[in-house]
Scaffold this motif. Structure first.
Motif, mmCIF file in Angstrom:
data_model
loop_
_atom_site.group_PDB
_atom_site.id
_atom_site.type_symbol
_atom_site.label_atom_id
_atom_site.label_comp_id
_atom_site.label_asym_id
_atom_site.label_seq_id
_atom_site.Cartn_x
_atom_site.Cartn_y
_atom_site.Cartn_z
ATOM 1 N N UNK A 128 1.007 -1.208 0.035
ATOM 2 C CA UNK A 128 -0.052 0.134 -0.011
ATOM 3 C C UNK A 128 0.823 1.227 0.086
ATOM 4 N N UNK A 129 1.831 1.305 1.057
ATOM 5 C CA UNK A 129 2.853 2.356 0.852
ATOM 6 C C UNK A 129 3.521 2.623 -0.321
ATOM 7 N N UNK A 130 4.128 1.617 -1.069
ATOM 8 C CA UNK A 130 4.856 1.771 -1.991
ATOM 9 C C UNK A 130 3.702 2.427 -3.390
ATOM 10 N N UNK A 131 2.478 1.932 -3.370
ATOM 11 C CA UNK A 131 1.636 2.422 -4.195
ATOM 12 C C UNK A 131 1.334 4.034 -4.032
ATOM 13 N N UNK A 132 1.307 4.401 -2.768
ATOM 14 C CA UNK A 132 0.929 5.817 -2.221
ATOM 15 C C UNK A 132 2.271 6.675 -2.629
ATOM 16 N N UNK A 133 3.230 6.116 -2.325
ATOM 17 C CA UNK A 133 4.581 6.804 -2.688
ATOM 18 C C UNK A 133 4.733 7.139 -4.407
#
Length: 886
Positions: A820-825
């Motif tokens: 999720x975090x990699x997608x957000x970044x």
């Protein structure tokens, strides 16, 4: 760097050689052995005495010994890296820190090695405290060789400053002795002739050690007598040449001399300056060249000629080398001299991190451009330090300035008044905001504008106009593109670009696709200003936009087949030019843009440019009624799939509602298939999963009749994924297997990665964990090969599901939240058809772990970068340690 001059009164004077100054060297012995040897050599070369723990006898306990040594020393040198040192039984701090604290009355030169990923927190705290002390010199270094040079330079500066400080009125001779009456016939005393010493470099050469070694090795070859260091103004040619001379000067028995030719435009005065530098008699007799040749003779000389490009010395240098067989010349110039004996060494900008988001703070701080910025920033604001909060802005500043040392030094000087984030915002006018450099720079280098204006001003009109025209390009050009935009024959364009390259105004990169040229940012900004005043400036911009719109047209079909990787990389190289072309069309001729956007979608999506295109698509959507039917469909298609991919559900549903009624009116089968696919991807946002599958199957039927392997495989994958989510695993297996075969046939790593990951997820759901792991491993390998964040995050979600099915809910939460975090970044979102499944998995993990533990693990996952996430997949990351550190 301000070196410390203060200290106790008994340190006011410099001792004579028979009472040499003692330099105490403090460091741990185990990790810095090579560095200590380099410092010992540097101190000895300065005719000073190194005081080092390992050099003396040890009849006393270590603490008594180093304290006795320190009490008898005059200068303190501290070397630090990762270890804090040994703490004795009766001590509260280590011997390393004790030595530092006892040295407060001495001039102190501290050197800290980077990177230091495993630095002891106690050492970090010690260094953080001492860095704030104004009376202490604090430098970073990476190699033992660099450290030796820094110590030698700093000691020389320290001694020269202390000589000045020692020349007080109390030590001066009486006034009567100073006032010596001159006889009427007295002549001025001529200084003794002899070769000048090399000037001492005032700043460190951050990141230049490889270049120094390469040039030194080149000059070590007997056939090399002339090396010309080329590059634009501010790149660091002069300082590099001086460093090379310092490195190899001892090889030349007669000496090494440095001659600045910056103020000369005619050969005779320049040759006279060379003669004076080597100690030759320059008078009314022979020509200056003959005088220099006679003086040099057969001796071994190294002569550094700085700024040769503005004075025509090529023939004189050639004759000098012919008549003086022991002489070697290093020249600095914006262009080559075109002599047969010449070897060119093109000085490159300092390296800037390519992927800062995947690097740690110590790794970023060790990058040469960033290290230079930080070092020079500390010179004007002693408390400045790189942090997680500001290092991103510093990296972007260095990239914006092309890694040019002069530009970076001017930018870092503004840190006195502006933080990096604010400075970055102001650098849109990169020639103005940086202001004036140090007063010891040549006047033409005091500002970037002066440097660039001087360099461009010496060009003939035709070359100057071509340089101005090239300013329309962003991040470079090919010869074909340059000829089209300049409206010139290709051979003529190539010849002039080569000339501009010789002037170091154009940089030429040799790539797999052939030569590619570019302007440094500071040159481009100045040339663009001049282009904006030309009558034909608007036509230049129109031809530029036309060329890259045609390039996108040529890429259309290959991007939909086996040429996707090759053409995607080519378009990635031209991404800046494509964006400039789009902006021109938005302002002057938006009609071609709907089709252009549809053509470029595979590139924009897979090479992760979606955040950039959102405002452009919104502009077209606002003017939807001004387009014909086919263009309206292309605008709505782009808006729908862009919203699906970026989480802009409102825009996606707006396009979905308007695209549906147009489906039956679309005559082009390819465009109709694309429209059904957009409807399929977006329907889950309207909670209509049945329609999503129907639209996917309709799109698939149309694509099967077309030669569209990429889109057919994509629709097959989407269909299989929807069927999997609906529990129709048999149908899903058939469609995913067919998609896999098509993706392999066109060698599309991104598609293969997605398909293998989706097949792995399905294997988890139907209870085949071993097969699931094999498929996910294949998907991960292919995703890394494709270098695509979406593929990586899909794999991580599959591994998370596999971990959850094995009962390892903590690792499942870590991997799921990392995805999720990699997608957000990156600015991407899950496709709507996958979101519901993701929410169900996270609800399962929260229930298993409890709210508090789930939030802790999820926070740890959100901090993972690409490499840490992969390490977590492979069981190489300590989960508890990751959670604790978060």
């Amino acid at each position: 760097m301000d070196l410390p001059v203060g200290g106790a009164a008994h340190h006011t004077h410099i001792r004579t050689p028979d009472q040499r100054l003692r330099v105490f060297v403090s460091s741990t012995l185990r990790e810095l052995a090579a560095e200590r040897r380099a410092v010992e050599r540097a101190i000895t070369a300065m005719r000073l005495t190194p005081v080092m723990f390992e050099l003396g006898a040890r009849p006393h306990p270590p603490r008594d010994l180093y304290r006795a040594y320190l009490a008898q020393s005059d200068v303190f040198v501290g070397l630090y890296w990762q270890e804090y040192g040994w703490v004795g039984p009766d001590m509260a701090v280590s011997g390393l820190q004790d030595e530092l604290e006892l040295s407060r009355d001495l001039p102190r030169l501290l050197y800290v090695k980077t990177p230091a990923a495993d630095r002891d927190p106690r050492l970090a705290d010690m260094l953080a405290g001492v860095e704030q002390e104004a009376a202490t010199s604090y430098r970073l270094f990476t190699t033992a060789t660099e450290l030796g040079r820094l110590v030698r330079d700093d000691l020389a500066t320290l001694l020269s400053e202390r000589f000045a400080a020692g020349a007080s009125a109390a030590d001066a001779p009486p006034a009567a002795a100073r006032a010596r009456p001159a006889a009427a016939d007295a002549q001025p005393m001529a200084p003794p002739r002899g070769p000048r010493l090399l000037p001492l470099g005032a700043t460190s050469l951050v990141g230049r050690e490889p270049a120094i070694e390469e040039v030194a090795a080149l000059l070590d070859r007997p056939e090399v007598r002339l090396v010309t260091l080329t590059g634009p103004g501010g790149i660091g040619k002069s300082r590099l040449a001086l460093a090379v001379a310092e490195r190899i000067g001892e090889r030349f028995a007669e000496g090494a001399v440095f001659v600045s030719l910056a103020e000369f435009t005619r050969p005779e005065p320049a040759l006279a300056a060379i003669g004076r530098a080597v100690g030759a008699s320059i008078g009314a007799g022979p020509s200056p060249l003959d005088a220099v040749v006679e003086h040099l003779g057969d001796g071994r000389w190294l002569i550094v000629l700085d700024n040769v490009e503005q004075v025509d010395l090529a023939h004189s240098i050639d004759e000098l080398l012919t008549r003086c067989p022991g002489t070697v010349v290093v020249a600095t110039s914006r262009r080559v001299l075109r002599l047969r004996a010449e070897w060119e060494y093109e000085v490159q900008p300092l390296a800037v991190p390519d992927a800062p988001d995947t690097m740690t703070l110590p790794e970023l701080a060790a990058a040469p451009a960033v290290a230079l910025f930080a070092e020079r920033a500390r010179a004007v604001r002693r408390g400045f330090a790189l942090t997680d909060a500001n290092v991103g802005a510093v990296v972007r500043i260095c990239r914006l300035l092309d890694g040019i040392p002069l530009a970076i030094e001017l930018a870092s000087a503004r840190i006195r008044l502006k933080d990096p984030e604010i400075l970055l915002e102001k650098l849109t006018d990169s020639l103005g905001v940086l202001g004036t450099g140090p007063v010891d720079l040549p006047e033409r280098q005091r500002t970037l504008r002066a440097t660039v204006e001087w360099s461009i001003g010496i060009l003939p009109d035709v070359e100057r106009r071509l340089l101005q025209t090239m300013a329309v390009f962003v991040d470079g050009w090919t010869v074909d593109a340059a000829a089209h935009v300049a409206d010139l024959p290709e051979h003529e364009t190539l010849e002039m670009i080569d000339t501009l390259h010789q002037h170091s105004l154009v940089h030429v990169d040799i790539t797999e696709a052939g030569p590619r040229s570019r302007l440094l940012v500071i040159v481009r900004d100045f040339a663009a200003e001049q282009l904006s005043t030309r009558d034909d400036g608007p036509e230049v911009h129109r031809r530029h936009a036309e060329y890259f719109r045609q390039l996108a047209g040529r890429a259309d079909h290959p991007l939909r087949g086996s040429g996707q990787r090759e053409w995607g990389e080519r378009l990635q190289t031209e991404a800046g030019n494509l964006s400039a072309a789009v902006r021109w069309h938005l302002a002057h001729d938006p009609g071609p843009l709907p089709h252009l956007f549809r053509q470029l979608w595979p590139f924009w999506s897979l090479w992760e440019h979606l955040a950039e295109i959102r405002p452009w698509v919104r502009r077209l959507a606002d003017d939807l009624d001004s387009f014909d039917l086919e263009s309206q469909v292309e605008v709505l298609w782009t808006a729908a799939v862009l919203g699906d991919n970026t989480g802009d559900d409102a825009s996606a549903l707006w396009a979905y509602e308007r695209l549906g009624p147009l489906l039956d009116r679309i005559g082009d089968p390819f465009l109709r298939a694309m429209a059904h696919l957009a409807m399929s991807w977006t329907a889950p946002l309207a909670d209509d999963l049945d329609r999503a599958l129907r639209e996917a199957l309709a799109s698939l039927d149309l694509f099967r009749g077309l030669d569209e392997p990429f889109w057919t495989a994509l629709v097959l994958t989407a269909t299989g994924t929807m069927e999997c989510n609906l529990g129709r695993h048999d149908d899903a297996a058939v469609h995913l297997a067919e998609a896999d075969e098509l993706a392999r046939r066109i060698d599309n790593a991104w598609l293969c990665a997605w398909i293998r990951s989706q097949r792995g997820i399905m294997a988890v759901e139907i209870g085949h964990p071993q097969q699931a792991r094999e498929l996910l491993d294949q998907g991960l390998t292919l995703g890394l090969q494709a270098n695509n964040v979406r593929s990586l995050t899909l794999c991580l979600a599959g591994y998370a599901q596999l971990a959850a099915d094995n009962g390892d809910f903590a690792r499942a939460a870590l991997l799921g939240c990392a995805a999720d975090a990699l997608r957000r970044r990156t600015g991407i979102h899950l496709w709507p058809m996958l979101r519901r499944h993701r929410e169900q998995r996270h609800a399962q993990m929260r229930a298993a772990l409890g709210d508090e533990r789930y939030e802790q693990v999820c926070a740890a996952g959100g901090r993972l970068g690409h490499r840490e996430a992969i390490a977590a997949v492979n069981g190489e990351l300590d989960l508890d340690a990751a959670v604790t550190s978060s």
